[in-house]
Write an enzyme that holds these catalytic residues in place. Sequence first.
Site, PDB file in Angstrom:
ATOM      1  N   ARG A   1       1.039  -1.371  -0.130  1.00 45.42           N
ATOM      2  CA  ARG A   1      -0.107   0.087  -0.050  1.00 45.42           C
ATOM      3  C   ARG A   1       0.845   1.260   0.096  1.00 45.42           C
ATOM      4  O   ARG A   1       0.340   2.230   0.043  1.00 45.42           O
ATOM      5  CB  ARG A   1      -0.951  -0.086   1.086  1.00 45.42           C
ATOM      6  CG  ARG A   1      -0.117   0.137   2.525  1.00 45.42           C
ATOM      7  CD  ARG A   1      -1.168   0.099   3.820  1.00 45.42           C
ATOM      8  NE  ARG A   1      -0.392   0.262   5.037  1.00 45.42           N
ATOM      9  CZ  ARG A   1      -1.074   0.781   6.179  1.00 45.42           C
ATOM     10  NH1 ARG A   1      -2.315   0.813   6.112  1.00 45.42           N
ATOM     11  NH2 ARG A   1      -0.457   0.627   7.218  1.00 45.42           N
TER      12      ARG A   1
ATOM     13  N   HIS B   1      -8.066  -3.816   2.383  1.00 43.68           N
ATOM     14  CA  HIS B   1      -8.721  -3.285   3.774  1.00 43.68           C
ATOM     15  C   HIS B   1      -9.869  -2.108   3.055  1.00 43.68           C
ATOM     16  O   HIS B   1      -9.275  -0.886   3.139  1.00 43.68           O
ATOM     17  CB  HIS B   1      -7.373  -2.325   4.166  1.00 43.68           C
ATOM     18  CG  HIS B   1      -7.547  -1.959   5.728  1.00 43.68           C
ATOM     19  ND1 HIS B   1      -8.346  -1.180   5.991  1.00 43.68           N
ATOM     20  CD2 HIS B   1      -6.727  -2.317   6.515  1.00 43.68           C
ATOM     21  CE1 HIS B   1      -8.264  -0.844   7.214  1.00 43.68           C
ATOM     22  NE2 HIS B   1      -7.442  -1.555   7.634  1.00 43.68           N
TER      23      HIS B   1
ATOM     24  N   GLU C   1     -12.881  -6.144   5.713  1.00 45.39           N
ATOM     25  CA  GLU C   1     -11.742  -6.496   4.817  1.00 45.39           C
ATOM     26  C   GLU C   1     -11.625  -7.939   4.757  1.00 45.39           C
ATOM     27  O   GLU C   1     -11.400  -8.583   5.682  1.00 45.39           O
ATOM     28  CB  GLU C   1     -10.689  -5.841   5.951  1.00 45.39           C
ATOM     29  CG  GLU C   1     -10.970  -4.541   6.283  1.00 45.39           C
ATOM     30  CD  GLU C   1      -9.976  -4.082   7.343  1.00 45.39           C
ATOM     31  OE1 GLU C   1      -9.058  -4.634   7.629  1.00 45.39           O
ATOM     32  OE2 GLU C   1     -10.341  -3.074   8.369  1.00 45.39           O
TER      33      GLU C   1
HETATM   34  O1  TA6 Z   1      -7.751  -3.665   9.791  1.00 39.97           O
HETATM   35  C1  TA6 Z   1      -7.662  -3.172  10.965  1.00 39.97           C
HETATM   36  C2  TA6 Z   1      -6.603  -2.604  11.256  1.00 39.97           C
HETATM   37  O2  TA6 Z   1      -5.520  -3.593  11.532  1.00 39.97           O
HETATM   38  C3  TA6 Z   1      -6.503  -1.942  12.682  1.00 39.97           C
HETATM   39  O3  TA6 Z   1      -5.822  -2.599  13.998  1.00 39.97           O
HETATM   40  C4  TA6 Z   1      -6.026  -0.654  12.572  1.00 39.97           C
HETATM   41  O4  TA6 Z   1      -4.561  -0.466  12.571  1.00 39.97           O
HETATM   42  C5  TA6 Z   1      -6.379  -0.495  11.032  1.00 39.97           C
HETATM   43  O5  TA6 Z   1      -6.017  -1.746  10.563  1.00 39.97           O
HETATM   44  C6  TA6 Z   1      -5.593   0.540  10.316  1.00 39.97           C
HETATM   45  O6  TA6 Z   1      -4.216   0.505  10.317  1.00 39.97           O
HETATM   46  P1  TA6 Z   1      -3.338   1.836   9.631  1.00 39.97           P
HETATM   47  O7  TA6 Z   1      -1.823   1.060   9.603  1.00 39.97           O
HETATM   48  O8  TA6 Z   1      -3.822   2.003   8.340  1.00 39.97           O
HETATM   49  O9  TA6 Z   1      -3.533   2.893  10.536  1.00 39.97           O
END
Ligand code: TA6
Length: 284
Positions: A82, A154, A258
Site C-alpha cells: 500500500r 482493507h 476487509e
Molecule cells: O484492519 C484493522 C487494522 O489492523 C486496525 O488494527 C487498525 O490498525 C487499522 O487496521 C488501520 O491500520 P493503519 O496502519 O492503516 O492505520
Amino acid sequence: MSVTDNEQEVILTVGNSSVSILKYGATVTSWKKDAKEQLFLSEKAVLDGSKAVRGGIPLVFPVFGKANEGPCSQLPQHGFARNHAWEFLGKTTESPLTVQFGLGPENLSQQAKDAWNYDFTLLYSVSLTDDGLTTRLEVENTDDKPFEFNVLFHTYFKIDDISKVSVEGLENADVNDKVSVSNYKGEQSITINQEVDRVYANIKNNDVTIKSENKPQFTVTLQENLPDVVVWNPWIQKAEGMGDFHPKDGYKNMICIEAGSVAKWNNIKPGEKWQASQSFKAML
Ligand code: TA6
C-alpha cells in the site's frame, strides 16, 4: 465505457459507475455507482505518495498488522504493497472493464527489499460493472525459496450512520477480538456502538452483507482464497488519534469490512502462484 490514465491515477467509467485507482499502492480511492460514492475516504487522506491512503481499498501484503518474529518482522504495519508505486499494466478485458497493476522488487525501496528479501510478482486486477466492483490479487513466487504471506483488501465502506448498520454473514466464524482481547464465535448480526477491531476467521458463508436500517446496502462476495474478514471501526478515541482521519466524527460514516487471508500464513513454493478475489455489489 472508458479507461483514463494520468500521472497519478487510472479512472474506469461504465455508464453511471466509475472507479479511481491511485497508482501509489494501487489504491482504489473512489467507487461510484449511479454517481454516488460508495467508499469512505478521509478528507485528510494523503494522496501524494508519501503515506498509505486513509480510506478506499488499501492493499495489505505480505503481512497483516505487525509480525513480531519471522521474515516479515522488519516490515511496517500491513506491509509494503500500500505504500509503493505500482506499474499500470493497462486494460485486460472490455467486459467486465478490467485494468491491471503490477508490483515487484524493482518497484520497492531498498529498505523494503532489505526487510523482505524475496523475488515475487504481484498482479492486481480491478473490474467495474454497472453495479459492482471486483478486485483480484495474484501472488507469484519468482524466487528459488518458498515464502509466506498474508493478503487483505482493507476496504472502507461509506455508510450514512453507523448506529443504523448491521453486518450479517459472519456467524460461527472464529473471532479474535483485539479490543476485548478475547476469542469467541461470530454472531448472526453485528452492530457497532464502540471501537471494533476483530478478525473473523474461517468464514462459513461466501457473502457478507452490510445493512443500513435493515436494508442490504453492500454485499461482499468472498470469491477465492479469502477465508477471513476483518471488521474495524476506530470509534471516537482512535479516530481522534489518527492525524489523517477527518472529519473526526467520520467514524459514524464508515465501516471497514476487509476480506483477507490473515489468520494463517499462506506459503508458496518457487514458481507457484496464488490468487484471491472479492466482489462488491451496492444496492442503495
Ligand atoms: O484492519 C484493522 C487494522 O489492523 C486496525 O488494527 C487498525 O490498525 C487499522 O487496521 C488501520 O491500520 P493503519 O496502519 O492503516 O492505520
